[in-house]
Design a protein around this motif. Structure first.
Motif, PDB file in Angstrom:
ATOM      1  N   GLN A  14       9.112  -1.363   9.492  1.00 51.80           N
ATOM      2  CA  GLN A  14       8.526  -1.487   8.155  1.00 51.80           C
ATOM      3  C   GLN A  14       7.217  -2.280   8.183  1.00 51.80           C
ATOM      4  N   VAL A  15       7.086  -3.189   9.155  1.00 46.28           N
ATOM      5  CA  VAL A  15       5.913  -4.061   9.221  1.00 46.28           C
ATOM      6  C   VAL A  15       4.641  -3.257   9.506  1.00 46.28           C
ATOM      7  N   PRO A  16       4.572  -2.488  10.614  1.00 46.31           N
ATOM      8  CA  PRO A  16       3.361  -1.707  10.841  1.00 46.31           C
ATOM      9  C   PRO A  16       3.116  -0.641   9.783  1.00 46.31           C
ATOM     10  N   LEU A  17       4.173  -0.062   9.249  1.00 46.33           N
ATOM     11  CA  LEU A  17       3.991   0.936   8.187  1.00 46.33           C
ATOM     12  C   LEU A  17       3.290   0.317   6.981  1.00 46.33           C
ATOM     13  N   TYR A  18       3.729  -0.867   6.594  1.00 45.60           N
ATOM     14  CA  TYR A  18       3.128  -1.554   5.451  1.00 45.60           C
ATOM     15  C   TYR A  18       1.683  -1.941   5.764  1.00 45.60           C
ATOM     16  N   PHE A  19       1.460  -2.440   6.985  1.00 50.33           N
ATOM     17  CA  PHE A  19       0.115  -2.867   7.364  1.00 50.33           C
ATOM     18  C   PHE A  19      -0.879  -1.714   7.270  1.00 50.33           C
ATOM     19  N   TYR A  20      -0.557  -0.602   7.917  1.00 50.00           N
ATOM     20  CA  TYR A  20      -1.516   0.511   7.923  1.00 50.00           C
ATOM     21  C   TYR A  20      -1.681   1.126   6.536  1.00 50.00           C
ATOM     22  N   SER A  21      -0.610   1.179   5.766  1.00 49.29           N
ATOM     23  CA  SER A  21      -0.733   1.685   4.397  1.00 49.29           C
ATOM     24  C   SER A  21      -1.688   0.809   3.595  1.00 49.29           C
ATOM     25  N   THR A  22      -1.534  -0.503   3.747  1.00 51.63           N
ATOM     26  CA  THR A  22      -2.413  -1.446   3.041  1.00 51.63           C
ATOM     27  C   THR A  22      -3.852  -1.303   3.512  1.00 51.63           C
ATOM     28  N   LEU A  23      -4.048  -1.235   4.826  1.00 49.32           N
ATOM     29  CA  LEU A  23      -5.397  -1.126   5.384  1.00 49.32           C
ATOM     30  C   LEU A  23      -6.101   0.136   4.903  1.00 49.32           C
ATOM     31  N   PHE A  24      -5.419   1.260   4.962  1.00 56.41           N
ATOM     32  CA  PHE A  24      -6.067   2.531   4.615  1.00 56.41           C
ATOM     33  C   PHE A  24      -6.285   2.679   3.107  1.00 56.41           C
ATOM     34  N   LEU A  25      -5.405   2.072   2.312  1.00 53.62           N
ATOM     35  CA  LEU A  25      -5.579   2.147   0.856  1.00 53.62           C
ATOM     36  C   LEU A  25      -6.699   1.239   0.377  1.00 53.62           C
TER      37      LEU A  25
ATOM     38  N   HIS B 107      -9.140  -0.147   2.388  1.00 51.32           N
ATOM     39  CA  HIS B 107     -10.388   0.099   3.127  1.00 51.32           C
ATOM     40  C   HIS B 107     -10.325   1.481   3.768  1.00 51.32           C
ATOM     41  N   PRO B 108     -10.441   2.538   2.971  1.00 50.44           N
ATOM     42  CA  PRO B 108     -10.286   3.900   3.496  1.00 50.44           C
ATOM     43  C   PRO B 108     -11.276   4.255   4.602  1.00 50.44           C
ATOM     44  N   GLU B 109     -12.382   3.525   4.674  1.00 48.89           N
ATOM     45  CA  GLU B 109     -13.360   3.823   5.719  1.00 48.89           C
ATOM     46  C   GLU B 109     -12.812   3.546   7.118  1.00 48.89           C
ATOM     47  N   THR B 110     -11.744   2.758   7.209  1.00 51.33           N
ATOM     48  CA  THR B 110     -11.177   2.447   8.523  1.00 51.33           C
ATOM     49  C   THR B 110     -10.276   3.566   9.051  1.00 51.33           C
TER      50      THR B 110
ATOM     51  N   PRO C 269     -12.835  -8.091   9.176  1.00 49.61           N
ATOM     52  CA  PRO C 269     -12.302  -8.706   7.952  1.00 49.61           C
ATOM     53  C   PRO C 269     -11.295  -7.823   7.234  1.00 49.61           C
ATOM     54  N   ALA C 270     -11.521  -6.498   7.221  1.00 53.03           N
ATOM     55  CA  ALA C 270     -10.583  -5.597   6.553  1.00 53.03           C
ATOM     56  C   ALA C 270      -9.217  -5.652   7.224  1.00 53.03           C
ATOM     57  N   VAL C 271      -9.210  -5.686   8.548  1.00 49.46           N
ATOM     58  CA  VAL C 271      -7.941  -5.779   9.284  1.00 49.46           C
ATOM     59  C   VAL C 271      -7.261  -7.120   8.983  1.00 49.46           C
ATOM     60  N   GLY C 272      -8.052  -8.191   8.922  1.00 45.60           N
ATOM     61  CA  GLY C 272      -7.486  -9.500   8.624  1.00 45.60           C
ATOM     62  C   GLY C 272      -6.850  -9.562   7.250  1.00 45.60           C
TER      63      GLY C 272
END
Length: 368
Positions: free
Chosen positions: A20-31, A33-36, A90-93
Motif C-alpha cells: 500500500q505504501v508505494p501505491l499511495y506514493f506514486y498515486s500522490t506523485l502523479f496526481l 505532479h503529473p509531469e513526473t 522537491p515533487a518526490v519529497g
C-alpha cells in the motif's frame, strides 16, 4: 539534528503496510505532479519495489550518511538516464512526506516531519549535485549498436555492443540497459569483459519469467538494433587491492563479471579459483571460453559445477559455494559471489557459517 532512531521506528511502522505504501506514493506523485509520470515506465509493478528498497537503505544509514554518500552520488548520476532533473526532487519529497504522514496516522508529529524533511533534503541534494556535476563531462546515456547476438540456449544469449565511444567502467560494475521495445524500463547487466580498446562490450543475458527486458534481449533484438546504455554503477564486485588469493563463485549468468575480473587479473596475476555452477551441464553456456582462459593462465583454476549430471560430463556435482569451501579455496581469500539472489543469499550464509570473515565476502546488493 536528525533523530535517527525516531526515523527508523517511524519507517518500521510505515513499512508494515506493505504494497500500500508505494501505491499511495506514486498515486500522490502523479496526481500532484503529473509531469513526473513520463519519468517512469508504463508498467509500474517492478518500480514499486525499488521505492521500498531505497527508503530502507536511506533510513538505515541516515545516522551515518557519510558512509553512503558515494552510493547516493552514483544514484544521482545514474538517474539522469530517466530524465530526472534537480527540479523533480522537491515533487518526490512532497509525495514522500505525504505518504509517510498518511501511514503514520496518529503517530505523526511535527518532529518526525522535520526529521524526514531534513533526511530527504540531504539525500536529494547529494544526488542532484552529483548529477549536475556529471552533466559537464559525460552523457546521461549512450546509444549502442548490437553487433553480435548469439543464442546459447532457449533462455540465454551473449550480446556484443558497440557504443561508438568507450564507456568508462570497472570489471565487476554494472551498466543499465533500455530497449525501445520496452520504453523507460531499465535493467542492470554486468559486462563479461574488461574494457577493450575498441570499446565493445560483451553481455550475458538470461530470460527470466516475467522479465520484460531480459526476454526482449534474448528473443527479440537482432544485430543492427540499438540499445540505450546508462553509466557504470556499483562497487560490490570490483577487485580489491592485494596480492592474496581470489576465489570467484558464480551461478548462471553471474559468471559474466567473473570473466571480466579474470581479464583484469591477467595484468597482475594472483592465485585465482573460479567455481561456476548450473543446474545441469546444458546451463554452462560458455564452458569452452572459460576452459580456454584457464588453459591460458597457470594462475587460474576453473571448476564447473552442476546440481545434476545425467550424461557423465566432467563437471563436479554440487553447489559452487559448497565445493569451493570443501576444497579449501575460500579460507584466506577474497571471495566474490554473483548469481541469482537466492543463490547469493544462501552462499553468503554458507560462507559465514564456514568461518569466512564478512569483510572478505564481496557481492553486489540487489535493488537499485
Amino acid at each position: 539534528m536528525i533523530d535517527a532512531e525516531r526515523l527508523k521506528k517511524n519507517w518500521s511502522l510505515v513499512a508494515s503496510h506493505g504494497d500500500q505504501v508505494p501505491l499511495y506514493f506514486y498515486s500522490t506523485l502523479f496526481l500532484t505532479h503529473p509531469e513526473t509520470r513520463d519519468l517512469f515506465p508504463m508498467n509500474m509493478a517492478a518500480q514499486r519495489d525499488k521505492l521500498v528498497n531505497a527508503l530502507g537503505a536511506v533510513v538505515s544509514n541516515v545516522d551515518t550518511i557519510d558512509a553512503v554518500v558515494p552510493t547516493l552520488q552514483a544514484l544521482g548520476r545514474d538517474h539522469r538516464k530517466f530524465g530526472a532533473l534537480r527540479g523533480h526532487y522537491p515533487a518526490v519529497g512532497e509525495a514522500l512526506v505525504a505518504t509517510l504522514e498518511h501511514f503514520s496516522g496518529p503517530h505523526w508529529t511535527p518532529a518526525i516531519a522535520a526529521d524526514w524533511t531534513a533526511a530527504y533534503g540531504l539525500v536529494s541534494a547529494t544526488m542532484a549535485d552529483a548529477a549536475d556535476a556529471a552533466a559537464h563531462y559525460t552523457p546521461a546515456w549512450w546509444d549502442a549498436e548490437i553487433v553480435a547476438h548469439e543464442r546459447r540456449d532457449l533462455e540465454t544469449a551473449v550480446i556484443t555492443l558497440d557504443p561508438g565511444n568507450r564507456i568508462d567502467y570497472l570489471p565487476g560494475q554494472s551498466l543499465s540497459l533500455c530497449t525501445s521495445l520496452r520504453p523507460r524500463v531499465w535493467r542492470q547487466y554486468s559486462p563479461a569483459n574488461a574494457p577493450r580498446a575498441d570499446g565493445t562490450i560483451e553481455l550475458h543475458v538470461r530470460a527470466v519469467d516475467g522479465g520484460q527486458v531480459s526476454t526482449a534481449l534474448v528473443s527479440l533484438v537482432r544485430p543492427g538494433d540499438h540499445l540505450r546504455v546508462g553509466p557504470a554503477f556499483g562497487t560490490g564486485l570490483t577487485l580489491r587491492p592485494g596480492r592474496g588469493p581470489v576465489t570467484m563463485i558464480a551461478g548462471g549468468t553471474g559468471v559474466a563479471p567473473m570473466k571480466a575480473l579474470v581479464e583484469q587479473l591477467a595484468a597482475a596475476p594472483r592465485p585465482t579459483s573460479l567455481y561456476w555452477g548450473a543446474r545441469s551441464p546444458a546451463g554452462l553456456y560458455c564452458l569452452d571460453q572459460l576452459r580456454a582462459l584457464a588453459s591460458a593462465h597457470d594462475w587460474l583454476e576453473f571448476v564447473p559445477c552442476v546440481d545434476e549430471d545425467l550424461f557423465g560430463s566432467e563437471s563436479r556435482l554440487g553447489s559452487p559455494v559448497e565445493l569451493a569451501v570443501a576444497h579449501g579455496r575460500c579460507s584466506g581469500a577474497d571471495v566474490y559471489l554473483c548469481g541469482p539472489p537466492g543463490m547469493v543469499e544462501t552462499g553468503r550464509k554458507h560462507l559465514a557459517g564456514s568461518g569466512i570473515r564478512a569483510e572478505a565476502i564481496h557481492f553486489e546488493p540487489t535493488g537499485e
